[in-house]
Design a protein around this motif. Structure first.
Motif, short mmCIF file in Angstrom:
data_model
loop_
_atom_site.label_atom_id
_atom_site.label_comp_id
_atom_site.label_asym_id
_atom_site.label_seq_id
_atom_site.Cartn_x
_atom_site.Cartn_y
_atom_site.Cartn_z
N THR A 2 0.84 -1.18 0.00
CA THR A 2 0.00 0.00 0.00
C THR A 2 0.87 1.22 0.00
O THR A 2 2.05 1.20 0.34
CB THR A 2 -0.89 0.06 1.24
OG1 THR A 2 -0.08 0.08 2.40
CG2 THR A 2 -1.81 -1.12 1.29
N ARG A 3 0.24 2.32 -0.42
CA ARG A 3 0.92 3.60 -0.31
C ARG A 3 0.59 4.19 1.04
O ARG A 3 -0.52 4.56 1.31
CB ARG A 3 0.44 4.53 -1.44
CG ARG A 3 1.03 5.91 -1.32
CD ARG A 3 0.58 6.76 -2.46
NE ARG A 3 1.16 6.30 -3.70
CZ ARG A 3 2.37 6.61 -4.11
NH1 ARG A 3 3.14 7.37 -3.38
NH2 ARG A 3 2.83 6.17 -5.26
N ASP A 64 -0.82 3.08 -10.25
CA ASP A 64 -0.30 3.22 -8.88
C ASP A 64 -1.39 2.74 -7.94
O ASP A 64 -2.43 2.23 -8.37
CB ASP A 64 0.07 4.67 -8.60
CG ASP A 64 1.14 4.81 -7.53
OD1 ASP A 64 1.37 3.84 -6.78
OD2 ASP A 64 1.74 5.89 -7.42
N GLU A 65 -1.17 2.88 -6.65
CA GLU A 65 -2.18 2.49 -5.66
C GLU A 65 -2.22 3.50 -4.53
O GLU A 65 -1.23 4.15 -4.23
CB GLU A 65 -1.90 1.09 -5.11
CG GLU A 65 -0.57 0.96 -4.40
CD GLU A 65 -0.28 -0.45 -3.91
OE1 GLU A 65 -1.16 -1.31 -4.04
OE2 GLU A 65 0.84 -0.66 -3.41
N GLU A 88 -6.22 0.59 -6.86
CA GLU A 88 -5.11 0.74 -7.79
C GLU A 88 -5.64 0.98 -9.19
O GLU A 88 -6.73 0.57 -9.55
CB GLU A 88 -4.20 -0.49 -7.75
CG GLU A 88 -4.84 -1.80 -8.12
CD GLU A 88 -3.87 -2.97 -8.04
OE1 GLU A 88 -3.94 -3.84 -8.91
OE2 GLU A 88 -3.05 -2.99 -7.10
N ASP A 289 7.24 -6.04 -0.85
CA ASP A 289 7.70 -4.73 -0.41
C ASP A 289 7.49 -4.61 1.10
O ASP A 289 7.11 -5.59 1.76
CB ASP A 289 6.99 -3.61 -1.19
CG ASP A 289 5.48 -3.63 -1.01
OD1 ASP A 289 5.01 -4.06 0.06
OD2 ASP A 289 4.77 -3.22 -1.94
N GLN A 291 5.35 -2.57 2.70
CA GLN A 291 4.04 -2.06 3.12
C GLN A 291 3.27 -3.14 3.87
O GLN A 291 3.21 -4.29 3.45
CB GLN A 291 3.24 -1.61 1.90
CG GLN A 291 3.97 -0.56 1.06
CD GLN A 291 4.23 0.71 1.81
OE1 GLN A 291 3.30 1.42 2.18
NE2 GLN A 291 5.49 1.01 2.07
N ASN A 336 12.12 1.20 -0.48
CA ASN A 336 10.66 1.10 -0.48
C ASN A 336 9.98 2.46 -0.38
O ASN A 336 8.79 2.54 -0.10
CB ASN A 336 10.20 0.22 0.69
CG ASN A 336 10.35 -1.26 0.40
OD1 ASN A 336 9.62 -1.82 -0.41
ND2 ASN A 336 11.32 -1.89 1.05
N ASP A 338 9.25 4.65 -2.70
CA ASP A 338 8.32 5.02 -3.76
C ASP A 338 7.84 3.76 -4.46
O ASP A 338 8.35 2.66 -4.25
CB ASP A 338 8.94 6.01 -4.75
CG ASP A 338 10.22 5.48 -5.39
OD1 ASP A 338 10.35 4.25 -5.56
OD2 ASP A 338 11.09 6.30 -5.72
N GLU A 339 6.84 3.92 -5.34
CA GLU A 339 6.23 2.76 -5.99
C GLU A 339 7.20 2.05 -6.92
O GLU A 339 7.16 0.83 -7.05
CB GLU A 339 4.98 3.18 -6.75
CG GLU A 339 4.28 2.06 -7.50
CD GLU A 339 3.91 0.87 -6.62
OE1 GLU A 339 3.83 -0.25 -7.16
OE2 GLU A 339 3.71 1.06 -5.41
N ARG A 342 9.21 -0.19 -4.70
CA ARG A 342 8.40 -1.28 -4.17
C ARG A 342 8.10 -2.32 -5.24
O ARG A 342 8.04 -3.52 -4.95
CB ARG A 342 7.09 -0.73 -3.57
CG ARG A 342 7.32 0.07 -2.29
CD ARG A 342 6.01 0.36 -1.58
NE ARG A 342 5.21 1.33 -2.28
CZ ARG A 342 5.32 2.65 -2.12
NH1 ARG A 342 6.22 3.14 -1.30
NH2 ARG A 342 4.52 3.47 -2.78
N ALA A 343 7.92 -1.87 -6.49
CA ALA A 343 7.66 -2.81 -7.59
C ALA A 343 8.86 -3.74 -7.79
O ALA A 343 8.70 -4.93 -8.09
CB ALA A 343 7.35 -2.06 -8.87
#
Length: 353
Positions: A2-3, A64-65, A88, A289, A291, A336, A338-339, A342-343
Motif C-alpha cells: 500500500t501507499r 499506482d495504488e 489501484e 515490499d 508495506q 521502499n 516510492d512505488e 516497491r515494484a
C-alpha cells in the motif's frame, strides 16, 4: 502493498530547507502560484473544480495504488483509521486553492453533488478532528500524504515552497470518499478539504492563511501495462552462474493473493526449461515490499514461493529439486520509499542451493 500516508524524512528535510530561506508572504512572491494554474495540468474530467479556485499542484501516474480512509480515525494505541480501502489504477492527485470567503462545507458539497451526478456514491465522510484526525498527528494514514507534496521540486520556486505547507495549520477539516462500481473495477474519488490558518512554516504558511485547500484524489481502474520481460532459460542459467540468484518479475499475483495468474505462464515455461535441462537444485524465494505488517508479508511471500514451486512440479520438475521459502521485505532490491522501488521488491527469485 500500500501507499502509506506518512511524511518521509526527506519531505520534512525539504520543508525545513525551504523554510530556511524565508520570503515574506506580503511581498507578492506567492501571488502567481495562488492565482494561476500549475503549468501542464488540467482538471480531472470526473471531478471538475470548484469555481474560482486555482490548480495549485498535481501529479499523475499511469498505474499506482492509494490507501484511502473509509472509516473514522481511532486514537487508541496505534493511531489509525478504523477502515481503509486500497485502490489501484490510474491515479491523479490534485490540490486546489480556493480564495478566502468560502467554507470547507460549501467546497466539499459542490464536489460531492457533481460526483453524484456521475453515478458516484458516498462510502464514508467525516468532519472535524475527532473523526477525521489532525493533519499532522501521527496516524498510520493521515492527510499530509505525498499528494500534498507533489511537484514541489519540479514546480516554480514559489509553488515548490508552498507544497509542503498545504495542510499545515488546517482547520474546519472535512473528508469524503466516493466510489462507483464494485470489486477490482471500482473507481474512487477521495476529497479532503481544510481551511488554512497558518502553521509551522512561518511566512510560507502565512501566504495560505484564509484559503480553503482541497486535495482531490482520483483512482481510475485500469490494467497495468506489462513492461517486465520474461527471463529466458539461458539468462536464468547465466544469472545463477554469475550471481547465484536471478530475480523473476514475470510471475504475477493479484494483490494479497498467492495464486499465480495465467499471464505467468511464459515465465514458468522458461523456468521449467532451465530446471529440467540443468538438474540444478534451487531455492524458490518469495519477496514483498515493506508495506503492511512484517508477519503478514512473510506469510504471503512464503505462500507465493510455494505456489510457484507447486506450479513447476505440476509441469514436470521434480519436487526434490526445489525448496520454497518466503522472506517478505527482509531482502529488498531497492528502497521502499516510492512505488518504483516497491515494484522491484515484489518478486520471486531462484537461488542456487
Amino acid at each position: 502493498m500500500t501507499r502509506a500516508f506518512a511524511l518521509t524524512a526527506a519531505v520534512l528535510a525539504l520543508a525545513v530547507s525551504l523554510g530556511a530561506g524565508s520570503v515574506s508572504a506580503r511581498d507578492g512572491y506567492y501571488e502567481e502560484a495562488l492565482s494561476k494554474d500549475m503549468a501542464g495540468t488540467k482538471d480531472h474530467p470526473w471531478t471538475g473544480r470548484y469555481g474560482g479556485s486555482t490548480l495549485l499542484l498535481q501529479s499523475t501516474a499511469a498505474f499506482d495504488e492509494l490507501t484511502l480512509p473509509a472509516g473514522p480515525a481511532e486514537f487508541k494505541g496505534d493511531k489509525r483509521f478504523t477502515k481503509t480501502v486500497r485502490a489501484e489504477g490510474q491515479v491523479t492527485r490534485t490540490v486546489y486553492a480556493v480564495p478566502p470567503g468560502r467554507s470547507t462545507l460549501e467546497v466539499i458539497r459542490n464536489f460531492e453533488e457533481h460526483l453524484r451526478g456521475q453515478g458516484f456514491g458516498v462510502v464514508f465522510s467525516c468532519s472535524g478532528t475527532d473523526e477525521c484526525g489532525q493533519p499532522f498527528k501521527e496516524l498510520k494514514y493521515h492527510w499530509n500524504n505525498k499528494a500534498s507534496h507533489v511537484s514541489g521540486g519540479a514546480a516554480s520556486s514559489a509553488r515548490g515552497r508552498l507544497s509542503p505547507t498545504v495542510f499545515d495549520g488546517g482547520r474546519d477539516i472535512r473528508y469524503a470518499l466516493l466510489s462507483k462500481g464494485d470489486g477490482p473495477g471500482a473507481a474512487y474519488v477521495a476529497l479532503f478539504v481544510a481551511r488554512s490558518e497558518g502553521g509551522s512554516h512561518g511566512d510560507i504558511s502565512k501566504a495560505l492563511t484564509g484559503y480553503v485547500l482541497a486535495l482531490v484524489e482520483v483512482v481510475q481502474p485500469g490494467v497495468m501495462e506489462q513492461r517486465i520481460e520474461t527471463v529466458k532459460s539461458e539468462a536464468i542459467a547465466a544469472g545463477l552462474q554469475n550471481k547465484g540468484a536471478v530475480a523473476l518479475y514475470g510471475l504475477f499475483f493479484d494483490t494479497d493473493k498467492a495464486e499465480l495468474k495465467p499471464e505467468s505462464e511464459p515465465q514458468l515455461a522458461e523456468m521449467v526449461r532451465y530446471l529440467k535441462t540443468s538438474k540444478a537444485k534451487v531455492y524458490v524465494v518469495g519477496h514483498t515490499d515493506s508495506q503492511g505488517k512484517l508477519d503478514y508479508n512473510l506469510d504471503l511471500s512464503d505462500r507465493r514461493a510455494k505456489a510457484v514451486a507447486a506450479a513447476l512440479v505440476a509441469r514436470g520438475v521434480p519436487a526434490g529439486q526445489m525448496l520454497a521459502r518466503g522472506v517478505g521485505p527482509l531482502v529488498p532490491a531497492a528502497p521502499n520509499s516510492d512505488e518504483a522501488g516497491r515494484a522491484k521488491n515484489r518478486r520471486v527469485e531462484l537461488v542456487l542451493q
